[in-house]
Design a protein around this motif. Sequence first.
Motif, PDB file in Angstrom:
ATOM      1  N   LEU A 136     -81.514 -86.290 -54.843  1.00 23.92           N
ATOM      2  CA  LEU A 136     -82.184 -86.119 -56.128  1.00 23.92           C
ATOM      3  C   LEU A 136     -81.281 -85.357 -57.089  1.00 23.92           C
ATOM      4  N   PRO A 137     -81.122 -85.836 -58.308  1.00 22.10           N
ATOM      5  CA  PRO A 137     -80.406 -85.044 -59.320  1.00 22.10           C
ATOM      6  C   PRO A 137     -81.179 -83.769 -59.625  1.00 22.10           C
ATOM      7  N   GLU A 138     -80.476 -82.729 -60.004  1.00 25.95           N
ATOM      8  CA  GLU A 138     -81.164 -81.489 -60.364  1.00 25.95           C
ATOM      9  C   GLU A 138     -82.090 -81.705 -61.546  1.00 25.95           C
ATOM     10  N   GLY A 139     -83.230 -81.006 -61.523  1.00 28.41           N
ATOM     11  CA  GLY A 139     -84.183 -81.130 -62.616  1.00 28.41           C
ATOM     12  C   GLY A 139     -85.603 -80.880 -62.133  1.00 28.41           C
ATOM     13  N   TYR A 140     -86.554 -81.053 -63.051  1.00 32.14           N
ATOM     14  CA  TYR A 140     -87.962 -80.828 -62.737  1.00 32.14           C
ATOM     15  C   TYR A 140     -88.619 -82.126 -62.270  1.00 32.14           C
ATOM     16  N   TYR A 141     -89.473 -81.979 -61.245  1.00 29.35           N
ATOM     17  CA  TYR A 141     -90.181 -83.123 -60.675  1.00 29.35           C
ATOM     18  C   TYR A 141     -91.649 -82.750 -60.453  1.00 29.35           C
ATOM     19  N   ASP A 142     -92.525 -83.750 -60.537  1.00 30.17           N
ATOM     20  CA  ASP A 142     -93.932 -83.590 -60.200  1.00 30.17           C
ATOM     21  C   ASP A 142     -94.181 -84.175 -58.819  1.00 30.17           C
ATOM     22  N   VAL A 143     -94.808 -83.366 -57.957  1.00 28.79           N
ATOM     23  CA  VAL A 143     -95.136 -83.782 -56.598  1.00 28.79           C
ATOM     24  C   VAL A 143     -96.652 -83.932 -56.494  1.00 28.79           C
ATOM     25  N   GLN A 144     -97.114 -85.088 -56.022  1.00 28.16           N
ATOM     26  CA  GLN A 144     -98.532 -85.344 -55.810  1.00 28.16           C
ATOM     27  C   GLN A 144     -98.740 -85.756 -54.360  1.00 28.16           C
ATOM     28  N   VAL A 145     -99.701 -85.099 -53.690  1.00 26.58           N
ATOM     29  CA  VAL A 145     -99.963 -85.377 -52.281  1.00 26.58           C
ATOM     30  C   VAL A 145    -101.453 -85.672 -52.111  1.00 26.58           C
ATOM     31  N   SER A 146    -101.775 -86.716 -51.344  1.00 26.89           N
ATOM     32  CA  SER A 146    -103.168 -87.069 -51.088  1.00 26.89           C
ATOM     33  C   SER A 146    -103.298 -87.596 -49.667  1.00 26.89           C
ATOM     34  N   ALA A 147    -104.509 -87.481 -49.108  1.00 27.19           N
ATOM     35  CA  ALA A 147    -104.780 -87.980 -47.761  1.00 27.19           C
ATOM     36  C   ALA A 147    -106.272 -88.270 -47.646  1.00 27.19           C
ATOM     37  N   THR A 148    -106.627 -89.192 -46.786  1.00 27.03           N
ATOM     38  CA  THR A 148    -108.019 -89.552 -46.570  1.00 27.03           C
ATOM     39  C   THR A 148    -108.813 -88.340 -46.088  1.00 27.03           C
ATOM     40  N   ASN A 149    -110.014 -88.179 -46.655  1.00 22.24           N
ATOM     41  CA  ASN A 149    -110.912 -87.072 -46.296  1.00 22.24           C
ATOM     42  C   ASN A 149    -110.292 -85.705 -46.578  1.00 22.24           C
ATOM     43  N   HIS A 150    -109.460 -85.631 -47.595  1.00 25.97           N
ATOM     44  CA  HIS A 150    -108.853 -84.383 -48.033  1.00 25.97           C
ATOM     45  C   HIS A 150    -108.883 -84.327 -49.562  1.00 25.97           C
ATOM     46  N   SER A 151    -108.797 -83.121 -50.103  1.00 28.85           N
ATOM     47  CA  SER A 151    -108.593 -82.967 -51.534  1.00 28.85           C
ATOM     48  C   SER A 151    -107.143 -83.286 -51.874  1.00 28.85           C
ATOM     49  N   GLY A 152    -106.861 -83.417 -53.155  1.00 32.63           N
ATOM     50  CA  GLY A 152    -105.501 -83.703 -53.584  1.00 32.63           C
ATOM     51  C   GLY A 152    -104.712 -82.440 -53.873  1.00 32.63           C
ATOM     52  N   PHE A 153    -103.421 -82.624 -54.086  1.00 33.02           N
ATOM     53  CA  PHE A 153    -102.514 -81.504 -54.377  1.00 33.02           C
ATOM     54  C   PHE A 153    -101.482 -82.001 -55.364  1.00 33.02           C
ATOM     55  N   SER A 154    -101.114 -81.126 -56.305  1.00 30.74           N
ATOM     56  CA  SER A 154    -100.032 -81.450 -57.237  1.00 30.74           C
ATOM     57  C   SER A 154     -99.276 -80.182 -57.597  1.00 30.74           C
ATOM     58  N   GLN A 155     -97.993 -80.317 -57.817  1.00 32.03           N
ATOM     59  CA  GLN A 155     -97.162 -79.167 -58.168  1.00 32.03           C
ATOM     60  C   GLN A 155     -95.903 -79.650 -58.873  1.00 32.03           C
ATOM     61  N   ARG A 156     -95.472 -78.873 -59.837  1.00 32.05           N
ATOM     62  CA  ARG A 156     -94.196 -79.142 -60.518  1.00 32.05           C
ATOM     63  C   ARG A 156     -93.133 -78.229 -59.905  1.00 32.05           C
ATOM     64  N   ILE A 157     -91.995 -78.789 -59.600  1.00 29.62           N
ATOM     65  CA  ILE A 157     -90.950 -78.033 -58.921  1.00 29.62           C
ATOM     66  C   ILE A 157     -89.597 -78.306 -59.571  1.00 29.62           C
ATOM     67  N   LEU A 158     -88.763 -77.272 -59.602  1.00 29.76           N
ATOM     68  CA  LEU A 158     -87.384 -77.413 -60.058  1.00 29.76           C
ATOM     69  C   LEU A 158     -86.502 -77.641 -58.840  1.00 29.76           C
ATOM     70  N   VAL A 159     -85.869 -78.804 -58.791  1.00 30.32           N
ATOM     71  CA  VAL A 159     -84.931 -79.109 -57.716  1.00 30.32           C
ATOM     72  C   VAL A 159     -83.554 -78.594 -58.127  1.00 30.32           C
ATOM     73  N   SER A 160     -83.056 -77.678 -57.319  1.00 26.06           N
ATOM     74  CA  SER A 160     -81.751 -77.076 -57.603  1.00 26.06           C
ATOM     75  C   SER A 160     -80.834 -77.277 -56.404  1.00 26.06           C
ATOM     76  N   CYS A 161     -79.620 -77.576 -56.665  1.00 28.38           N
ATOM     77  CA  CYS A 161     -78.662 -77.856 -55.586  1.00 28.38           C
ATOM     78  C   CYS A 161     -77.823 -76.641 -55.223  1.00 28.38           C
ATOM     79  N   GLY A 162     -78.217 -75.488 -55.687  1.00 23.87           N
ATOM     80  CA  GLY A 162     -77.445 -74.300 -55.357  1.00 23.87           C
ATOM     81  C   GLY A 162     -78.226 -73.325 -54.510  1.00 23.87           C
ATOM     82  N   GLY A 163     -77.825 -73.138 -53.282  1.00 24.51           N
ATOM     83  CA  GLY A 163     -78.411 -72.075 -52.457  1.00 24.51           C
ATOM     84  C   GLY A 163     -79.640 -72.475 -51.683  1.00 24.51           C
ATOM     85  N   GLU A 164     -80.828 -72.048 -52.145  1.00 16.13           N
ATOM     86  CA  GLU A 164     -82.047 -72.189 -51.369  1.00 16.13           C
ATOM     87  C   GLU A 164     -82.469 -73.647 -51.200  1.00 16.13           C
ATOM     88  N   ARG A 165     -83.158 -73.883 -50.060  1.00 22.56           N
ATOM     89  CA  ARG A 165     -83.672 -75.215 -49.745  1.00 22.56           C
ATOM     90  C   ARG A 165     -84.815 -75.573 -50.687  1.00 22.56           C
TER      91      ARG A 165
END
Length: 240
Positions: free
Chosen positions: A55-84
């Motif tokens: 993935l190129p560095e930058g901001y991304y929106d993550v959306q997660v869903s599963a049957t019989n579960h609530s949904g989840f969404s989060q915006r994250i900055l993908v950075s290629c320096g240091g932390e995972r």
Amino acid sequence: LTCPLTVYATDEFTYYADGRPYVQDAKVILKTVLVNSLVDTKTTNETGFVVFERLPEGYYDVQVSATNHSGFSQRILVSCGGERNLVTSFLKRVLVTVEFNVVPVQITDSYIITIQSTFTTQVPAPVITMEPQRIILSDLVDSKTIVFTITNHGLVKATSSRISFPENDFYNFTWPSGEYIGDLPANTTIFQTLVVTRIALTGLVARNNIPPSPPCLMGFLVYPSLCDFIPFDYSLAVAT
């Protein structure tokens, strides 16, 4: 310069059940923020995570869903320096479902509304039910007392529980023992008393004896859950 992003899917069982299982078959959607375009869609396997590679560095929106579960969404900055680059999503399990059934009767424009709950028992999470689920106040003249039966069917206590109805112009709701219930231990039933008082009519409605139209009110029992020191609120609704 590109780097990977790892997304985990968790629920209550991840924190409370033996083996700490992650959520399998969760759908994970990744989109770019800048142009809102789809990058990729992946599904978790038994390990409960997916990896988006290169993935190129930058901001991304993550959306997660599963049957019989609530949904989840989060915006994250993908950075290629240091932390995972890591997202741990929490998907609330749907352990109690409520179905409203409307049955017409012979009288014109009259209906009977029934409420049916379906819930899971003996699972490593709080599973709270409350009876009655509906209280009839339209014919209330003075006051009435209602006793709610609140049960935790799960194997994990519900913490810091509280119950309340919204303020309104028609009824006063009083809990003699207070709105704060506290902890509901596993496999435990408690009883909570509610006193409902009709508020006297005032103004034009009272002078002209105009029948008021009480609103449909929703009361809530809220019990936070603490999963790995991350608080999540759960709630049950009671309709008037």
